[in-house]
Design a protein around this motif. Structure first.
Motif, mmCIF file in Angstrom:
data_model
loop_
_atom_site.group_PDB
_atom_site.id
_atom_site.type_symbol
_atom_site.label_atom_id
_atom_site.label_comp_id
_atom_site.label_asym_id
_atom_site.label_seq_id
_atom_site.Cartn_x
_atom_site.Cartn_y
_atom_site.Cartn_z
ATOM 1 N N ASP A 716 -16.166 47.026 13.307
ATOM 2 C CA ASP A 716 -16.912 47.735 12.262
ATOM 3 C C ASP A 716 -18.168 48.395 12.813
ATOM 4 N N LEU A 717 -18.830 47.713 13.753
ATOM 5 C CA LEU A 717 -20.080 48.233 14.312
ATOM 6 C C LEU A 717 -19.859 49.074 15.561
ATOM 7 N N SER A 718 -18.610 49.086 16.047
ATOM 8 C CA SER A 718 -18.270 49.816 17.281
ATOM 9 C C SER A 718 -19.135 49.343 18.450
ATOM 10 N N VAL A 719 -19.202 48.042 18.610
ATOM 11 C CA VAL A 719 -19.973 47.458 19.714
ATOM 12 C C VAL A 719 -19.095 46.496 20.493
ATOM 13 N N ARG A 720 -19.554 46.173 21.684
ATOM 14 C CA ARG A 720 -18.821 45.260 22.559
ATOM 15 C C ARG A 720 -19.328 43.825 22.480
ATOM 16 N N GLY A 721 -20.327 43.599 21.683
ATOM 17 C CA GLY A 721 -20.824 42.235 21.549
ATOM 18 C C GLY A 721 -21.928 42.144 20.523
ATOM 19 N N ALA A 758 -27.786 50.148 24.542
ATOM 20 C CA ALA A 758 -26.759 50.306 25.571
ATOM 21 C C ALA A 758 -26.458 48.964 26.222
ATOM 22 N N MET A 759 -25.199 48.775 26.540
ATOM 23 C CA MET A 759 -24.763 47.522 27.161
ATOM 24 C C MET A 759 -25.164 47.523 28.639
ATOM 25 N N GLU A 760 -25.956 46.551 29.052
ATOM 26 C CA GLU A 760 -26.395 46.455 30.436
ATOM 27 C C GLU A 760 -25.668 45.328 31.140
ATOM 28 N N LYS A 784 -9.274 44.586 23.283
ATOM 29 C CA LYS A 784 -9.700 45.636 24.201
ATOM 30 C C LYS A 784 -8.762 46.836 24.194
ATOM 31 N N THR A 785 -7.554 46.644 23.686
ATOM 32 C CA THR A 785 -6.605 47.772 23.619
ATOM 33 C C THR A 785 -7.021 48.783 22.559
ATOM 34 N N PHE A 786 -7.919 48.384 21.644
ATOM 35 C CA PHE A 786 -8.384 49.289 20.586
ATOM 36 C C PHE A 786 -9.726 49.890 20.997
ATOM 37 N N THR A 787 -9.842 51.177 20.867
ATOM 38 C CA THR A 787 -11.075 51.846 21.276
ATOM 39 C C THR A 787 -12.161 51.611 20.244
ATOM 40 N N PHE A 788 -13.405 51.678 20.696
ATOM 41 C CA PHE A 788 -14.550 51.484 19.812
ATOM 42 C C PHE A 788 -15.230 52.813 19.487
ATOM 43 N N GLY A 789 -14.537 53.886 19.812
ATOM 44 C CA GLY A 789 -15.080 55.194 19.442
ATOM 45 C C GLY A 789 -16.082 55.754 20.418
ATOM 46 N N VAL A 790 -16.325 55.083 21.568
ATOM 47 C CA VAL A 790 -17.268 55.596 22.566
ATOM 48 C C VAL A 790 -16.663 55.446 23.944
ATOM 49 N N GLU A 791 -17.185 56.226 24.892
ATOM 50 C CA GLU A 791 -16.750 56.101 26.270
ATOM 51 C C GLU A 791 -17.229 54.771 26.845
ATOM 52 N N GLU A 792 -16.509 54.288 27.848
ATOM 53 C CA GLU A 792 -16.821 52.957 28.400
ATOM 54 C C GLU A 792 -18.236 52.886 28.936
ATOM 55 N N GLU A 793 -18.698 53.987 29.571
ATOM 56 C CA GLU A 793 -20.049 53.948 30.139
ATOM 57 C C GLU A 793 -21.129 54.018 29.066
ATOM 58 N N GLU A 795 -20.928 52.309 26.131
ATOM 59 C CA GLU A 795 -20.713 51.189 25.205
ATOM 60 C C GLU A 795 -22.036 50.545 24.821
ATOM 61 N N GLU A 796 -22.067 50.057 23.582
ATOM 62 C CA GLU A 796 -23.283 49.452 23.048
ATOM 63 C C GLU A 796 -23.039 48.011 22.635
ATOM 64 N N VAL A 797 -24.134 47.287 22.523
ATOM 65 C CA VAL A 797 -24.109 45.957 21.921
ATOM 66 C C VAL A 797 -25.076 45.973 20.746
ATOM 67 N N CYS A 798 -24.851 45.058 19.831
ATOM 68 C CA CYS A 798 -25.721 44.944 18.655
ATOM 69 C C CYS A 798 -26.703 43.804 18.884
ATOM 70 N N ASN A 799 -27.940 44.031 18.542
ATOM 71 C CA ASN A 799 -28.952 42.985 18.652
ATOM 72 C C ASN A 799 -29.687 42.847 17.329
ATOM 73 N N LEU A 800 -30.555 41.856 17.237
ATOM 74 C CA LEU A 800 -31.328 41.626 16.018
ATOM 75 C C LEU A 800 -32.748 42.136 16.204
ATOM 76 N N ALA A 801 -33.305 42.694 15.162
ATOM 77 C CA ALA A 801 -34.694 43.145 15.204
ATOM 78 C C ALA A 801 -35.610 41.958 15.448
ATOM 79 N N SER A 802 -36.721 42.210 16.065
ATOM 80 C CA SER A 802 -37.658 41.140 16.428
ATOM 81 C C SER A 802 -38.185 40.420 15.190
ATOM 82 N N GLY A 803 -38.246 39.103 15.278
ATOM 83 C CA GLY A 803 -38.842 38.298 14.209
ATOM 84 C C GLY A 803 -37.956 38.010 13.023
#
Length: 1491
Positions: A716-721, A758-760, A784-793, A795-803
């Motif tokens: 749903d978020l198109s992220v790798r983690g 961005a995924m580091e 992994k066989t399903f694309t997340f809508g972005v190129e591999e390089e 790719e993004e991850v989702c994080n939480l806002a501070s606090g």
């Protein structure tokens, strides 16, 4: 005496009821006829208070649960009660509260109007004065506008047998609203008639351009004017103004005496929910909350509105009908008032206790019904209805003596505006439109209009009514299948469909497959997937979705089926449909039935001669026969093409269609697949027959698994983690229901909680405390066989806002509404239990719940709990282990059976069966110790229903009860998780008794006088066991023999040596320590909350959960920053503890630089600064050596001296922890001078431990110092300290605490021998430690000793293994990222060895493939192996393996000379260590090298 009488009167029910009504009703004498009219003169005041709506929106969209109704109630009533008080003081009667406005009346004879207007103007000006001096709260911009009118007024009383309502009607009512509308902020406007009637000499005014109304500037009484005398004279003409003995009262109705007849009469003017609140003192304040509701404004415009007598009967008829409609759908009329030349009814669905499923649909159905009826009522010219849905404030506003239950919020305003700006139709907002679950063709989007006071209403829709002809051919399944979005977690259900379909296609009989599940389980998505999979050449698929309206339309489901079969669904016009139908039915149906198809398929010209004339039942029967003839003949002719009929929302199939389908599946091969929610009522006979059919399969859907929720979120978020914290929050909060997950995500996105980056790679990440746990939860490999809508390089991850604190987030309105429906369906007692449980937390014990429930007995509570467990509100568990297992995996994803659960009530004797089941559940609840909410949303929703003061009282109750058990479990000797924590920081609510203190003192190593004496008498005897004259082999045998004796005594001793149960610390952590921290946080007791958060962290570290320790350390840090101004000793100790725990987490995670920094900070707070430079290092070393010499040589005197104080001991324990970790950190570094820091830290640990005079700390320090000397290569020293440790345990009495110390020694000593390569001794000690931990019932230590013991046994024996290198690079790169995280543990040593094995084998693969860089790789690998040995990275036990790998690299690279050197060195070490496994492999390698 008067005060006492007043207090007694306040408790009388009649007084409480009267507080909701004006004096006009309380003291009125009305005709029992409805409607009835009363005429009088008076002055009206209309006060509009703007600003509350905006504040309501602010609170309703608040992010956290600590913002809510209680704050809103306080602020609202702070301002409104001040206005009410002024009005009452000046003799006014509050007629109505209309949201954030109020209407007041001064009822007097016409000749008194002149003076009373002056009084009312004075009152108005003083009301404005209230807000000129007050500062706004919560960013609230309060604006007051007042309009005044005077003249003739009529009151209309109307209603039915259950409820009465009243209205004030007349020119004065219209005038006061117009005057208020003309007013600006802080204005008082007089209507034209009021200006005519007033004493103009007393008032300074300003003319309003083009208006007859005037604006009051100020009062200008003559110099001799005495307002108090004037006011007293005026009040003499007010019938119910308090005077005489009651002159100090605000309102005379406060002193009403009990009068059953009057009370019964007044009750009819008050909502039933208010009456329940008055009757049930437990639920006082229960009704004030921010609540999702559906608001319906009904406005009636009349042909002639001159007199109440003229329009009274129309209002009466409309009211009776509106009430009758609302009663069916659990709605209520909240207010009735005259509004802009019309009568308006404010109706609300979803008040507390009345929340129902399909609330929005019910509101629209009611609106259409009311619109149709009222449009036909004589004298009503126009009916306009506005319907909105959303969160509004529902609660009691006003003063303690005069208040009303009302609703305030933007949604109320929008409904009122839509009603006026879109006259003559039924309108709704977009939230209502989307939430109705009705097809789009029931609505028409209207042009947007600019509406007063509404910034953006969003799209506005007209509800067109529920016309079945409009629905024809428009009910197909509308969900679109996305090939890039797989159906998650429903593989078994799809497999079941495939098997059933195969059976259907291969046989000549019908099949029915039903999927039952509650809303949100993803039934529609399953059917979309099935529709896609069902496509084929030899069969046709028809998929439709039904709505609630479909249930009331005969033949609707079959109509859609036949329209598709006959090809009518694609016809654009009814004439085309008619032509196609005629050509089809000529050969399929008798001509006399043709005309019956006109109504069914919405055509006009098909001719026929119906031969029935007896009524509806005959027509219904003949229609069924006609449709049946067409269907059977048509489907019978399609022998080669089968029909698969897919129905979504099957619970809405009409009874005629059920009957038809029941005959159809017996007559023609057809495959029917449907999804349905559980039936609310017993299904019809035909539906039951289909469910019982032997060819019907009923599948009960369950929640999806946590891994599938994670996969869904990443897609749903198109992220790798996503962060682990977010993963846990969504997995628990969604309860495995996809819809819940989506709503939680939307809520997080709305509050801007989610941050995308961005995924580091971990190699590039600079590790800090904030990103210490950046190992994101990632989707499963098959995704992994399903694309997340972005190129591999990219790719993004989702994080939480501070606090962000996810646990405190308020649930989204949509999910809160579902929980409120379930809560409101419960009895009041069950609601109270759920609300009390919500205060405790998500998980609670039955003991604590019983403690805080008001006036409940145990039997009553158990019965209620059993009922709520049966209703899936709670789950019960016998222990913490059972709870943890349940949280790891949801219930089975589906259950196949051949009977719907909805058929159970049809079975005879079921009442008796239900009673038996309830009794079994009661027995289960009695046995269970732990209860947990099935849904965290339910817990949060119930929690938010409490008001602020009530919450605090309940939290305090919980805290007092829990503190008695806020320590380690009895098997672990009941101490603090942070040693001596409560002695260092005195924060406890309860005074501890002497026995408890003694128990806690013993747990930290103190010995009683008897134990000390016993220890001294045995010292001389036991210390002789280890004599200086014994050889190392004899000492070894003595030590092993000692442990054997201890094991024997543990098994045979009659004393309390072995605990009766295993460690319960994890359970205590979850149901005592964690709730305590949150209770004190809710109470605002930050010191106490910090104490328990640190206890929590220490407990998680004991249990080996570094991630949870990390999370709660962040909570502790937040509190420490709040308390940073506190410089007391106890707060300094908390800072020291905080950094010590931080250092432990960093150390365990392999981040040694961070760990060292944290531990140095901790020592600084503990007044034990560790040197930073070489000069101070050598000076400190000298001091510590002298201290050590003193302690060791004065040991006997030290034993006789008194132990340090408790606060000092708390410091010393923290210091030993810091020094223990510090020397291990320094031992890992290859810088030359670090070995001196390492030695100093190890020495300081020993000295600090000796100062504690605690056996365990001293022994632990001796063994740590021995390991340090081992690694440094000082054999004489390490042996000496091992012997000293053994002498120390020989001197201990055979008590449970002493046995634990002995077991620790066996464990630690065996571990040291493994690291140093003494495998035989490691195995002997490890096996004994394993037995002892097992006898002590300590599973955590038991498993840990097994880990290194297995490795020792593994190295002593040969084994075979399989090798697979397909995914080498993936796992090798992951391992490479962890290599830098050096930790002095056996697991790290093993892992490094395995990692290097992989690199060597990969080198072999490179050489075999003749890779260009194979030579360079070999040289680098050899250097790395030599470096590992030089730096003692793995410990001596793995040296043979490393030398063997060096030799193997030399063989691969053709360097025979070096190969022999490495092989011989490795063989020599294996002989010394007894490493049989490595020796065997070395011999094989030697043969290979020679050959």
């Amino acid at each position: 005496m008067n005060t006492r009488r007043e207090l007694e009167s306040q408790d009388r029910a009649i007084v409480k009821i009267a507080a909701h009504l004006p004096d006009l009703i309380v003291y009125g004498d009305f005709s029992p006829e409805r409607p009835s009219v009363d005429n009088f003169d008076g002055v009206l005041m209309f006060v509009d208070i703007s600003g509350f709506t905006a504040m309501t929106e602010k609170f309703s969209t608040a992010m956290y649960m600590d913002r809510g109704a209680e704050q809103l109630v306080e602020i609202l009533n702070h301002y409104i009660s001040a206005i009410v008080e002024k009005v009452l003081i000046f003799g006014g009667d509050i007629l109505k509260f209309a949201g954030d406005a109020l209407l007041a009346l001064w009822k007097v004879e016409r000749k008194q109007l002149k003076n009373i207007i002056t009084v009312v103007i004075k009152c108005s000006l003083e009301i404005h004065g209230l807000f000129e001096t007050q500062e706004s709260e919560e960013g609230l911009d309060i604006r007051v506008k007042i309009g005044l009118a005077a003249g003739h007024i009529s009151m209309l009383v109307f209603g039915d047998e259950t409820r009465n309502y009243f209205l004030v009607i007349g020119q004065a009512v219209d005038d006061v609203r117009l005057a208020q509308n003309m007013a600006q902020v802080n204005d008082v406007i007089l209507s034209p008639n009021c200006w005519q009637l007033c004493d103009r000499s007393m008032i300074e005014i300003e003319r309003i351009p083009d208006q007859r109304a005037v604006k009051v500037i100020f009062l200008k009484p003559p110099p001799s004017f005495n307002f108090d005398e004037f006011f007293t004279k005026c009040m003499a003409f007010m019938d119910y103004y308090p005077s005489g003995d009651h002159k100090n009262l605000l309102r005379l109705a406060c002193m009403l005496e009990s009068d059953p007849d009057l009370e019964l009469s007044l009750q009819k003017y008050v909502m039933e929910s208010i009456l329940k609140q008055i009757d049930d003192k437990q639920l006082r304040g229960y009704l004030s909350e921010l609540r999702p509701v559906t608001v319906m404004f009904v406005n009636l415009m009349f042909k002639d509105q001159d007199k109440a007598e003229v329009i009274g009967s129309a209002i009466q008829d409309a009211c009776v009908h509106i009430n009758s409609v609302l009663r069916v759908f659990q709605g209520q009329i909240n207010k009735v008032f005259m509004f802009d030349k019309g009568c308006s009814f404010l109706c609300v669905f979803g008040f507390p206790g009345e929340k129902a499923p399909d609330e929005v649909t019910h509101a629209l159905e009611s609106a259409v019904d009311i619109f149709d009826f009222c449009s036909q009522v004589h004298k009503i010219r126009t009916v306009s209805i506005g319907v909105t849905s959303g969160i509004v404030f529902c609660g009691i506003v006003g003063h303690s003596v005069r208040h009303e239950y009302t609703v305030i919020g933007q949604k109320v305003n929008i409904a009122a505006r839509m009603m006026m700006y879109y006259p003559g139709i039924v309108t709704c907002d977009s939230v209502t439109y989307n939430g109705s679950n009705l097809p789009a063709y029931f609505f028409k989007e209207l042009p947007k209009k600019v509406m007063k006071g509404v910034a953006d209403s969003g799209p506005v829709y007209q509800c067109l009514g529920l016309n079945e002809k409009v629905m024809f051919g428009m009910a197909y399944l509308i969900c679109n299948r996305n090939e890039r979005y797989p159906l998650l977690g429903r593989e078994e259900e799809i497999k079941y469909f495939m098997c059933t379909m195969k059976k259907f296609l291969m046989s000549n009989c019908s099949q029915v497959l039903m999927y039952e599940g509650i809303a949100g389980y993803g039934k529609s998505q399953i059917l979309v997937e099935i529709e896609y999979l069902a496509q084929g050449e030899n069969h046709r698929t028809i998929a439709i979705v039904l709505t609630k309206i479909s249930f009331n339309q005969n033949f609707y489901t079959i109509q859609i089926l036949m329209a598709n079969v006959l090809g009518l669904d694609t016809c654009k016009h009814y004439k085309e449909r008619q032509t196609n139908l005629q050509s089809k039915v000529k050969s399929l149906l008798d001509e006399k039935f043709h005309c019956l198809l006109n109504d069914i398929f919405h055509v006009q010209g098909i001719q026929g001669v119906p031969y029935f004339t007896r009524g509806f039942q005959d027509e219904h029967h003949e229609k069924a026969k006609a449709v049946g003839g067409v269907v059977y003949e048509d489907l019978g002719a399609m022998k080669e093409e089968r029909i698969i009929f897919i129905i979504d929302e099957g619970q809405f199939i009409d009874s005629a269609s059920w009957t038809f389908m029941e005959k159809l599946i017996r007559s023609v091969p057809i495959f029917i697949i449907m999804s349905l929610s559980p039936f609310v009522n017993t299904p019809c006979a035909a539906a039951s027959a289909i469910m019982k059919n032997r060819n019907t399969t009923y599948v009960t859907l369950g929640p999806v698994q946590p891994k599938d929720i994670l996969n869904k979120v990443c897609l749903d978020l198109s992220v790798r983690g996503i962060p682990k914290e977010l993963d846990t929050y969504l997995a628990e909060g969604s309860c495995g229901i996809p819809f819940y997950c989506e709503e939680l995500l939307k809520n997080l996105d709305h509050h801007r909680v989610l941050v995308f980056q961005a995924m580091e790679s971990e190699e590039k990440t600079n590790v800090t405390w904030n990103n210490l746990f950046k190992n994101f939860a990632k989707p499963t490999e098959d995704l992994k066989t399903f694309t997340f809508g972005v190129e591999e390089e990219n790719e993004e991850v989702c994080n939480l806002a501070s606090g962000v604190r996810l646990k405190n987030l308020s649930p989204p309105a949509s999910l809160k509404e579902i929980s409120l429906v379930q809560l409101d369906s419960m009895s009041l007692s069950h609601q109270m239990l759920v609300r009390c449980a919500a205060i405790i937390g998500l998980t609670f014990t039955t003991e604590l719940l019983f403690e805080i429930l008001p006036c409940w007995d145990m039997k009553m509570m158990i019965n209620a709990l059993a009922t709520l467990v049966e209703s899936n509100v709670f789950d019960c568990f016998q222990n913490g282990k059972e709870l943890r297992m349940a949280l790891e995996k949801n219930a089975a994803s589906f259950e196949a059976n051949y009977r719907s659960l909805s058929l159970m009530p049809l079975i005879e004797g079921m009442d008796h069966g239900e009673e038996e089941e309830l009794r079994e559940l009661e027995s289960e609840v009695i046995q269970c110790h732990i209860i947990r909410f099935c849904s965290p949303v339910m817990q949060k929703t119930a929690y938010e229903l409490w008001l602020k003061d009530q919450k605090k009282a309940m939290h305090l109750k919980c805290a007092r009860f829990l503190e008695e058990n806020a320590h380690r479990c009895d098997p672990c000797r009941s101490g603090d998780f942070v040693p001596f924590h409560h002695f260092a920081v005195d924060i406890r609510l309860n005074t501890l008794d002497l026995d408890t203190i003694r128990k806690m003192v013993k747990s930290h190593g103190f010995r009683t006088e008897e134990e000390t004496t016993f220890s001294k008498t045995e010292t001389s005897k036991k210390s002789e066991i280890v004599s200086e004259n014994l050889s190392s082999e004899e000492i070894r045998e003595k030590i092993l023999s000692f442990f054997d004796i201890i094991i024997t005594k543990m098994r045979t001793s009659e004393d309390d040596v072995i605990p009766l149960e295993s460690c319960q610390c994890e359970e205590i952590l979850e149901i005592v320590i964690m709730p305590l921290a949150h209770h004190f946080l809710a109470l605002g007791e930050n010191n106490k909350a910090l104490y328990y958060f640190l206890e929590l962290v220490s407990a998680y570290l004991v249990l080996g959960d570094n991630y949870m320790a990390y999370l709660y350390l962040n909570e502790g840090e937040r509190l420490l920053k709040i308390l940073k101004k506190d410089k007391s000793w106890s707060k300094t100790f908390e800072w020291a503890t905080f950094f010590t725990l931080k250092g432990q987490v960093c150390f365990n995670m392999g981040q040694m630089v961070l760990a060292k920094k944290m531990l140095r900070k901790a020592l600084k707070f503990l007044n034990r600064i560790f040197p930073y430079n070489l000069i101070s290092l050598f000076l400190q070393t000298r001091v510590e050596k002298n201290r050590h010499f003193h302690y060791v040589n004065q040991n006997q005197q030290a034993q006789e001296s008194s132990p340090p104080g408790k606060k000092r001991l708390a410091q010393l324990y923290q210091q030993t922890t810091c020094f223990s970790l510090l020397w291990q950190i320094y031992s890992l570094n290859f810088f030359f001078h670090y070995k001196y820091y390492c030695h100093l830290a190890a020495l300081m640990q020993v000295n600090t431990a000796l100062e504690t005079q605690d056996d365990f700390q001293i022994i632990k320090a001796y063994l740590d110092y021995s390991l340090y000397q081992h690694l440094a290569g000082y054999e004489d020293v390490w042996f000496k300290y091992e012997v000293m440790a053994m002498k120390q345990i020989f001197n201990l009495p055979l008590k449970r605490e002493s046995v634990e110390i002995m077991t620790y020694v066996a464990d630690r000593l065996g571990y040291i021998k493994l690291l140093m390569g003494h495998l035989d001794l490691a195995i002997d000690l490890g096996s004994r430690a394993h037995k002892m931990w097992s006898l002590l019932r300590n599973p955590n230590k038991h498993y840990l000793v097994l880990c290194w013991l297995c490795k020792s046994l593994f190295l002593k024996n040969r084994y075979a293994r399989l090798q697979e290198w397909n995914s080498f690079h993936v796992f090798s790169n992951r391992a490479k990222n962890l290599v830098s995280r050096r930790t002095p543990t056996a697991l790290y040593c093993i892992s490094i060895s395995r990692y290097m094995e992989g690199q060597v084998l990969y080198l072999q693969k490179q050489i075999e493939e003749q890779s260009e860089n194979a030579q360079d790789s070999g040289v680098d690998l050899l250097k790395n192996l030599e470096y590992l040995v030089a730096q003692n990275t793995t410990g001596p036990v793995f040296y043979p393996r490393l030398y063997h790998l060096m030799a193997y690299v030399c063989i691969l690279m053709g360097e025979g000379q070096n190969c022999d050197l490495f092989l011989n060195t490795a063989l020599q070490l294996c002989e010394t260590q007894g490493n049989v496994l490595e020796k065997c492999w070395l011999n094989m390698s030697k043969v290979c090298s020679i050959s």
